[in-house]
Design a protein around this motif. Sequence first.
Motif, mmCIF file in Angstrom:
data_model
loop_
_atom_site.group_PDB
_atom_site.id
_atom_site.type_symbol
_atom_site.label_atom_id
_atom_site.label_comp_id
_atom_site.label_asym_id
_atom_site.label_seq_id
_atom_site.Cartn_x
_atom_site.Cartn_y
_atom_site.Cartn_z
ATOM 1 N N UNK A 27 -7.856 -44.367 12.525
ATOM 2 C CA UNK A 27 -8.052 -43.493 13.680
ATOM 3 C C UNK A 27 -8.163 -42.038 13.227
ATOM 4 N N UNK A 28 -7.300 -41.693 12.297
ATOM 5 C CA UNK A 28 -7.259 -40.324 11.777
ATOM 6 C C UNK A 28 -8.633 -39.922 11.244
ATOM 7 N N UNK A 29 -9.239 -40.783 10.440
ATOM 8 C CA UNK A 29 -10.546 -40.469 9.860
ATOM 9 C C UNK A 29 -11.620 -40.377 10.941
ATOM 10 N N UNK A 30 -11.512 -41.269 11.929
ATOM 11 C CA UNK A 30 -12.507 -41.251 13.008
ATOM 12 C C UNK A 30 -12.425 -39.939 13.785
ATOM 13 N N UNK A 31 -11.201 -39.500 14.077
ATOM 14 C CA UNK A 31 -11.031 -38.246 14.829
ATOM 15 C C UNK A 31 -11.548 -37.075 14.003
ATOM 16 N N UNK A 32 -11.183 -37.061 12.720
ATOM 17 C CA UNK A 32 -11.673 -35.994 11.835
ATOM 18 C C UNK A 32 -13.192 -35.907 11.896
ATOM 19 N N UNK A 90 -23.542 -38.407 19.707
ATOM 20 C CA UNK A 90 -23.089 -39.189 18.560
ATOM 21 C C UNK A 90 -21.862 -39.994 18.981
ATOM 22 N N UNK A 91 -21.774 -41.210 18.445
ATOM 23 C CA UNK A 91 -20.618 -42.051 18.775
ATOM 24 C C UNK A 91 -19.840 -42.351 17.508
ATOM 25 N N UNK A 92 -18.544 -42.091 17.570
ATOM 26 C CA UNK A 92 -17.654 -42.346 16.438
ATOM 27 C C UNK A 92 -16.613 -43.359 16.904
ATOM 28 N N UNK A 93 -16.366 -44.352 16.077
ATOM 29 C CA UNK A 93 -15.493 -45.434 16.538
ATOM 30 C C UNK A 93 -14.500 -45.829 15.450
ATOM 31 N N UNK A 94 -13.274 -46.051 15.879
ATOM 32 C CA UNK A 94 -12.266 -46.604 14.976
ATOM 33 C C UNK A 94 -12.108 -48.083 15.314
ATOM 34 N N UNK A 95 -12.424 -48.948 14.346
ATOM 35 C CA UNK A 95 -12.195 -50.382 14.550
ATOM 36 C C UNK A 95 -10.856 -50.732 13.915
ATOM 37 N N UNK A 96 -9.915 -51.117 14.774
ATOM 38 C CA UNK A 96 -8.563 -51.430 14.309
ATOM 39 C C UNK A 96 -8.449 -52.944 14.177
ATOM 40 N N UNK A 97 -8.518 -53.433 12.948
ATOM 41 C CA UNK A 97 -8.394 -54.875 12.773
ATOM 42 C C UNK A 97 -8.681 -55.279 11.348
ATOM 43 N N UNK A 98 -8.501 -56.557 11.096
ATOM 44 C CA UNK A 98 -8.744 -57.092 9.756
ATOM 45 C C UNK A 98 -9.816 -58.174 9.841
#
Lengths: 508, 280
Positions: free
Chosen positions: A490-495, A457-465
């Motif tokens: 990021x926090x939610x992605x790690x969780x 499974x791949x989980x990704x945090x996209x940081x941007x607007x």
Amino acid sequence: MKTIAKIIQGKYLDSVKLMLISRKLREVPGVEDAVAIMATEENKGILAATGMLVDEILPAKDNDIVLVIKGEGDPEAWLSLAEDLLSGKNDKHSGTGKEVASASLESAINHLEHPDICLISVAGKYAAAEADKALDRGLHVMLFSDNVSLEAEFRLKQKAISRGLLMMGPDCGTAILNGVPLAFANAVPRGKIGIVSASGTGLQEVSVAIAHQGFGISQAFGTGGRDGKEEIGGIMLHACLDHLIHDPETEVIVLIAKTPEPKVLEKLWDQIASTPKKVIVNFLKPMETPNLPNIEYCHYLDETAAKACLALSESSPYPLSIPSLSSYVRHRMIEGRKGAVKGLYSGGTLCKEAALIYAETFGKEPLSNLVKDGPNRVKDIWNTDQDCFIDLGEDEFTVGRPHPMIDFSLRAKLIANEGKNPTTTVILLDVVLGWGAHPDPAAELVPVLKALPERIKVVCHVLGTDADPQQASKQKAALEAVGVKVFSSNHEAVDHALAILAEGGEES
Amino acid sequence: MLKRMTTAEPRLLSLGGCAKPGVYEDIHSRFSSVLNFIMGDRIVSLCDASHAPGPFRIITTGLSLEEITAVELSDDLLRLNASLLPVIVSDIYQPPVFTEPTDTDLLQRNLCLSSKYLSQHASSDSLPVLLSDPASAPLSFQGQLAQSLRTGLDLFSLGKYREGTNAMKRRGMGLTPAGDDLLIGFLIGCSWLEVTRKKQLSKIRECVYFAALDNDLMVNTFLYQGYALLVDEDWVDFLLDLSRSEIFSYRSMDRLMGHGASSGADQLLGFHQAVKLFGI
């Protein structure tokens, strides 16, 4: 099959440009092969063997460049594109009519009307000398370069302070001054929250989260990661905090840094005590703070942003939310967990935050390259069966190559490598958008993610607007289309990644 | 308003020890950060501060290279158009004399790490990737190039150095064709093994060098640097790291791999081919 070719005489193009032109032409639909090469007899021999040695280029001499394109389609259109590439017309950084390429600081100063800041990105060994020159000319400095000695950093910062100038860095990756993003920064609205940060991606994460909540930034200063050390004495942390305290445009202040040395910390508390403005402090780990009415402390970045917004919220029409602190993960039984999580990060602070959440969840530090030595230092990033968090922006990966926010090649190799690792269950990524970052990260990641086995499974945090050049929603959609679970924090992605791990590889 | 200064302050950062006194006016090639002047049968490069010091490089700062038309070098002064820059001894770059490593196991381990790192981190356009991919389309330029270079390396392993060199020289992408870069790295490897491991490779080195020479002064200058082990600071750091680093840092390799589009990686491949062929 058509082949079109052209000799380019009297023009020297460096190898990087020649390679890029060849590569871009090969990406054109219908083009089977394309090269821009020196016309040596030996290269002509290779062209002959591939049916690409056409009459037009037979007269080419050894020092000429030849352009040869073969395929099905419109050769004239290919040639026209090639000529644009050669002339630099397709270069996104040229052609505005306002930009002037200057070969020296002096020349740049002479071309600009009222320059007031200089962003320096040169090899570390020369960086301090360039910063000296810029300060001598009355310019604020943002020193993107690293590998500058502590002695030089201290001297430069003292010089800057004595002249009322900023000296952000070395290794300062992000700042937003008067609404102008510098280096790696995102498109966020102007507003009343001021940020001082010794962390580039920390600043990006918080400024973007503030933007997501409908608020904006007055100023965002980067100081460089070592400013809070004893040798530097927090010179820029103090100066920037002082500026925001007295800045009428700033109503709430955010302070982000690795925990400063005690003397620096003491002075920071004194400064905060001197102002009625609310200060949200994040030293990237849990800690006790003095009992001051205007301090809010948190060690997660999304919580930091939320608390800053909350401080402004009385007059705000926007709904606010403070993220939950991963309690559903923390209290989960971990005995049933299977496999390993691999965090492959381009942002150092995001990686550090991920490792912190991991440690709080599982009660032990993960393997990583965030520590210099000891049992938690990962030995071989290509071959580990354990949970592991890698900051690919560390010097060990970036000296002599572009930052991983720009160049995805190393991360793509690591992802593919994890695809072959039978113990890997979850891959956790950050995708940092904004100016300075890769123009289309999803395009780089999608092919390698598609090739992963289904069990991963791949989980990704996209940081941007969405105002960023890459458009966050577009990047999110492209990644979700290949099954990636995308989060804007990021926090939610790690969780989420850790929850999958706790579920034994199944998404809840 | 902030104070603005208008007096330029050009400075010499490093003068290559192989740049001979004289006046250079013939320009071989010009780029935004490098201006290549012809010095007899060699090239002297006037570079900005993004380049590492080298025996044939003059590194300056505070100058617009676009405006330079001539270089005049004497024992104690460098004139670039109207700018006169003093030359002091400490500015002169000479590569060190390499010595025999004391810890052969450490050297062997670092060579293995370096070779592995090269294969994992080289860019997709470079020879380490191209030559490791047996699936290159045989009728593409890169497929044919890979075939030529593999032939050259096979000939080297059979002891046919002249024929091997001829199969590789002047072939490939890049301003310095990739095959030449591989040969440059091979020469560096031979010279280094001779100096530090006392290998008797002078005949092979001469054979490859003279067979590789051609009519491009830039390539010839690089070949000479490999032949005589007159390497730039990035190469020096890499070669020293091989034998002195308990924990191999990869930093010098990263810097080398940043040379050109793939030149550094291609040269490193050539270096490792020499080590593989002759051992330590």
